[in-house]
Write a protein that holds these residues in place. Structure first.
Motif, PDB file in Angstrom:
ATOM      1  N   ARG A   1      15.636  11.564  -5.814  1.00 13.93           N
ATOM      2  CA  ARG A   1      14.865  12.592  -6.999  1.00 13.93           C
ATOM      3  C   ARG A   1      15.143  13.852  -6.978  1.00 13.93           C
ATOM      4  NH1 ARG A   1       8.096  11.326  -5.949  1.00 13.93           N
ATOM      5  NH2 ARG A   1       8.527   9.158  -7.716  1.00 13.93           N
ATOM      6  N   GLN A   2      15.898  14.477  -5.860  1.00 11.51           N
ATOM      7  CA  GLN A   2      17.180  15.805  -6.110  1.00 11.51           C
ATOM      8  C   GLN A   2      18.349  15.695  -6.237  1.00 11.51           C
ATOM      9  OE1 GLN A   2      15.930  17.539  -2.129  1.00 11.51           O
ATOM     10  NE2 GLN A   2      13.886  17.764  -2.619  1.00 11.51           N
ATOM     11  N   ALA A   3      18.960  15.969  -7.319  1.00 18.56           N
ATOM     12  CA  ALA A   3      20.519  15.825  -7.377  1.00 18.56           C
ATOM     13  C   ALA A   3      21.317  15.561  -6.110  1.00 18.56           C
ATOM     14  CB  ALA A   3      20.967  16.532  -8.871  1.00 18.56           C
ATOM     15  N   ALA A   4      21.137  16.562  -5.383  1.00 13.70           N
ATOM     16  CA  ALA A   4      21.767  16.514  -4.322  1.00 13.70           C
ATOM     17  C   ALA A   4      22.311  15.740  -3.277  1.00 13.70           C
ATOM     18  CB  ALA A   4      21.959  17.777  -3.143  1.00 13.70           C
ATOM     19  N   THR A   5      20.624  14.794  -3.026  1.00 13.79           N
ATOM     20  CA  THR A   5      20.429  13.836  -2.056  1.00 13.79           C
ATOM     21  C   THR A   5      20.784  12.395  -2.978  1.00 13.79           C
ATOM     22  OG1 THR A   5      18.868  14.921  -1.553  1.00 13.79           O
ATOM     23  CG2 THR A   5      18.610  12.397  -1.403  1.00 13.79           C
ATOM     24  N   ARG A   6      20.939  12.614  -3.860  1.00 18.55           N
ATOM     25  CA  ARG A   6      20.920  11.257  -4.835  1.00 18.55           C
ATOM     26  C   ARG A   6      22.506  11.273  -5.009  1.00 18.55           C
ATOM     27  NH1 ARG A   6      18.906   7.887  -9.056  1.00 18.55           N
ATOM     28  NH2 ARG A   6      20.496   7.359 -10.327  1.00 18.55           N
ATOM     29  N   GLY A   7      23.313  12.104  -5.205  1.00 15.48           N
ATOM     30  CA  GLY A   7      24.912  12.187  -5.260  1.00 15.48           C
ATOM     31  C   GLY A   7      25.126  12.076  -3.780  1.00 15.48           C
ATOM     32  N   ALA A   8      24.440  12.516  -2.706  1.00 13.59           N
ATOM     33  CA  ALA A   8      25.112  11.759  -1.740  1.00 13.59           C
ATOM     34  C   ALA A   8      25.139  10.509  -1.239  1.00 13.59           C
ATOM     35  CB  ALA A   8      24.927  12.334  -0.955  1.00 13.59           C
ATOM     36  N   TRP A   9      24.022   9.769  -1.664  1.00 17.19           N
ATOM     37  CA  TRP A   9      24.123   8.364  -1.418  1.00 17.19           C
ATOM     38  C   TRP A   9      24.760   7.726  -2.550  1.00 17.19           C
ATOM     39  CZ3 TRP A   9      22.501   5.867   2.348  1.00 17.19           C
ATOM     40  CH2 TRP A   9      21.145   6.734   3.028  1.00 17.19           C
ATOM     41  N   ALA A  10      25.140   7.587  -3.996  1.00 19.57           N
ATOM     42  CA  ALA A  10      25.949   7.636  -3.998  1.00 19.57           C
ATOM     43  C   ALA A  10      27.376   7.703  -4.143  1.00 19.57           C
ATOM     44  CB  ALA A  10      25.680   8.036  -5.686  1.00 19.57           C
ATOM     45  N   ALA A  11      27.727   8.678  -2.728  1.00 18.72           N
ATOM     46  CA  ALA A  11      29.344   9.213  -2.359  1.00 18.72           C
ATOM     47  C   ALA A  11      29.670   8.347  -1.442  1.00 18.72           C
ATOM     48  CB  ALA A  11      29.385  10.351  -2.252  1.00 18.72           C
ATOM     49  N   ARG A  12      28.289   8.196  -0.821  1.00 24.96           N
ATOM     50  CA  ARG A  12      28.305   7.030   0.733  1.00 24.96           C
ATOM     51  C   ARG A  12      28.447   5.386  -0.166  1.00 24.96           C
ATOM     52  NH1 ARG A  12      30.388   9.834   2.355  1.00 24.96           N
ATOM     53  NH2 ARG A  12      31.836   8.593   2.956  1.00 24.96           N
ATOM     54  N   LEU A  13      28.451   5.264  -0.654  1.00 22.35           N
ATOM     55  CA  LEU A  13      27.722   3.254  -1.629  1.00 22.35           C
ATOM     56  C   LEU A  13      29.338   3.710  -1.908  1.00 22.35           C
ATOM     57  CD1 LEU A  13      24.209   3.615  -2.917  1.00 22.35           C
ATOM     58  CD2 LEU A  13      25.183   2.762  -0.481  1.00 22.35           C
TER      59      LEU A  13
ATOM     60  N   ALA B   1       1.047  -1.143   0.054  1.00 19.40           N
ATOM     61  CA  ALA B   1      -0.222   0.138   0.320  1.00 19.40           C
ATOM     62  C   ALA B   1       0.905   1.128  -0.018  1.00 19.40           C
ATOM     63  CB  ALA B   1      -0.645   0.116   1.129  1.00 19.40           C
ATOM     64  N   ALA B   2       1.909   1.176   0.318  1.00 23.11           N
ATOM     65  CA  ALA B   2       3.053   2.290   0.500  1.00 23.11           C
ATOM     66  C   ALA B   2       3.906   1.856  -0.584  1.00 23.11           C
ATOM     67  CB  ALA B   2       3.589   2.384   2.171  1.00 23.11           C
ATOM     68  N   ALA B   3       3.642   1.604  -1.574  1.00 23.46           N
ATOM     69  CA  ALA B   3       4.654   1.934  -3.006  1.00 23.46           C
ATOM     70  C   ALA B   3       5.203   3.051  -3.632  1.00 23.46           C
ATOM     71  CB  ALA B   3       4.465   0.493  -3.443  1.00 23.46           C
ATOM     72  N   ASP B   4       3.101   2.930  -4.306  1.00 27.20           N
ATOM     73  CA  ASP B   4       3.534   4.026  -4.940  1.00 27.20           C
ATOM     74  C   ASP B   4       3.803   6.038  -4.414  1.00 27.20           C
ATOM     75  OD1 ASP B   4       2.054   2.437  -6.686  1.00 27.20           O
ATOM     76  OD2 ASP B   4       0.140   2.717  -6.056  1.00 27.20           O
ATOM     77  N   ALA B   5       3.376   5.869  -2.803  1.00 24.10           N
ATOM     78  CA  ALA B   5       3.606   7.092  -2.710  1.00 24.10           C
ATOM     79  C   ALA B   5       5.147   6.930  -1.982  1.00 24.10           C
ATOM     80  CB  ALA B   5       2.799   7.513  -1.626  1.00 24.10           C
ATOM     81  N   PHE B   6       6.142   5.738  -2.083  1.00 24.56           N
ATOM     82  CA  PHE B   6       6.876   5.641  -1.460  1.00 24.56           C
ATOM     83  C   PHE B   6       7.915   6.966  -1.953  1.00 24.56           C
ATOM     84  CE2 PHE B   6      11.124   2.830   0.152  1.00 24.56           C
ATOM     85  CZ  PHE B   6      10.650   2.874   1.455  1.00 24.56           C
ATOM     86  N   ASP B   7       8.887   7.302  -3.398  1.00 23.06           N
ATOM     87  CA  ASP B   7       9.657   7.700  -3.561  1.00 23.06           C
ATOM     88  C   ASP B   7       9.390   9.345  -3.395  1.00 23.06           C
ATOM     89  OD1 ASP B   7      10.697   5.619  -3.887  1.00 23.06           O
ATOM     90  OD2 ASP B   7      10.525   5.324  -6.245  1.00 23.06           O
ATOM     91  N   GLN B   8       8.483  10.153  -2.767  1.00 22.90           N
ATOM     92  CA  GLN B   8       7.827  11.052  -2.369  1.00 22.90           C
ATOM     93  C   GLN B   8       8.759  11.766  -1.309  1.00 22.90           C
ATOM     94  OE1 GLN B   8       3.408  11.508  -1.634  1.00 22.90           O
ATOM     95  NE2 GLN B   8       3.168  10.684  -3.804  1.00 22.90           N
ATOM     96  N   ALA B   9       9.510  10.712  -0.387  1.00 26.75           N
ATOM     97  CA  ALA B   9      10.216  11.345   0.513  1.00 26.75           C
ATOM     98  C   ALA B   9      11.327  11.387   0.128  1.00 26.75           C
ATOM     99  CB  ALA B   9      10.475   9.821   1.981  1.00 26.75           C
ATOM    100  N   PRO B  10      11.735  12.142   0.717  1.00 23.59           N
ATOM    101  CA  PRO B  10      13.811  12.837  -0.449  1.00 23.59           C
ATOM    102  C   PRO B  10      14.375  11.482  -0.090  1.00 23.59           C
ATOM    103  CG  PRO B  10      12.928  14.509   0.528  1.00 23.59           C
ATOM    104  CD  PRO B  10      11.775  13.038   1.198  1.00 23.59           C
ATOM    105  N   ASP B  11      14.711  11.094   0.980  1.00 23.97           N
ATOM    106  CA  ASP B  11      15.509   9.600   1.057  1.00 23.97           C
ATOM    107  C   ASP B  11      15.217   7.953   0.746  1.00 23.97           C
ATOM    108  OD1 ASP B  11      14.027  10.242   3.019  1.00 23.97           O
ATOM    109  OD2 ASP B  11      15.260   8.753   4.684  1.00 23.97           O
ATOM    110  N   HIS B  12      14.456   8.372   0.178  1.00 28.11           N
ATOM    111  CA  HIS B  12      13.566   7.483  -0.258  1.00 28.11           C
ATOM    112  C   HIS B  12      13.300   6.777  -1.966  1.00 28.11           C
ATOM    113  CE1 HIS B  12       9.791   6.316   2.589  1.00 28.11           C
ATOM    114  NE2 HIS B  12      12.204   6.605   3.075  1.00 28.11           N
ATOM    115  N   GLY B  13      12.744   8.679  -2.484  1.00 28.92           N
ATOM    116  CA  GLY B  13      13.495   8.459  -3.990  1.00 28.92           C
ATOM    117  C   GLY B  13      14.701   9.448  -4.742  1.00 28.92           C
TER     118      GLY B  13
END
Length: 216
Positions: free
Chosen positions: A27-39, A13-25
């Protein structure tokens, strides 16, 4: 304890809206880049075989595939897995996804260089058994990465499914508790605090957040 069917229904039930949270989806370049760097700092140089347990909608799985890793994602919720498959397909990247219990991944005899879990252990009825299962799927010298935290203080939120309040780590787990559980299973363990990195979360956070990185 929780019922697996109820948990599956909750996350579906949560799946369709799950990516609306910044650290889930991511979608923001800065957040995406931060996770890529940590990984990149936690995981061996590509290509590595990576098992993403509790992969959700596959945002971290996608980053790993983009970095050149061979990825397998497992999640209990079919709708979560559907979103994850769609993400990698849209990016033209290969990935294997399985619907099943992330605590006992249905990967048969396959071995991996990395097992990754983010924000999962607090949902598990037997986290100690899951940790053993994940370490058992690592090749010698493999890496276990657990991104976790203590998400809620007691009484702040209702259980996500009936019985969840009786889970061993309901609301999250402290770095000290998780380290104590993992240390007997591995040869090396360290903790990296993440609460002071607002780019990872889409803004400042006040609860405990960290990554535990262990070597088999």
């Amino acid at each position: 304890m929780t019922d697996s069917a109820a948990a599956r229904a909750y996350w579906d039930a949560a799946a369709d809206a799950f990516d609306q949270a910044p650290d889930h989806g991511l979608r923001q370049a800065a957040t995406r880049g931060a996770w890529a760097a940590r990984l990149a700092s936690w995981i061996p140089r590509a290509p590595a075989d990576v098992l993403d347990v509790g992969c959700g909608t596959g945002s971290l799985t996608l980053l790993l595939a983009e970095a050149g890793h061979r990825v397998t994602g497992v999640d209990l919720a079919p709708r979560m897995v559907g979103h994850a498959r769609a993400k990698l397909a849209a990016a033209g990247l290969a990935g294997r996804f399985l619907v099943g219990d992330a605590a006992q991944p249905p990967t048969r005899a396959a071995a991996f260089d990395v097992v990754l879990s983010r924000h999962l252990v607090w949902t598990l009825a037997d986290p100690a058994a899951a940790l053993r299962a994940w370490v058992a799927r690592l090749r010698p010298g493999g890496t276990l990465v657990l991104v976790e935290g203590r998400w809620r203080q007691a009484g702040e939120a209702a259980p996500y499914v009936p019985g969840a309040e009786r889970l061993p780590w309901h609301g999250g787990v402290t770095a000290r508790e998780l380290t104590d559980a993992v240390r007997p299973l591995v040869s090396e363990v360290r903790v990296e605090q993440l609460g002071h990195r607002p780019l990872l979360w889409g803004g400042p956070v006040t609860d405990e957040r960290y990554a535990l990185i262990a070597r088999a």
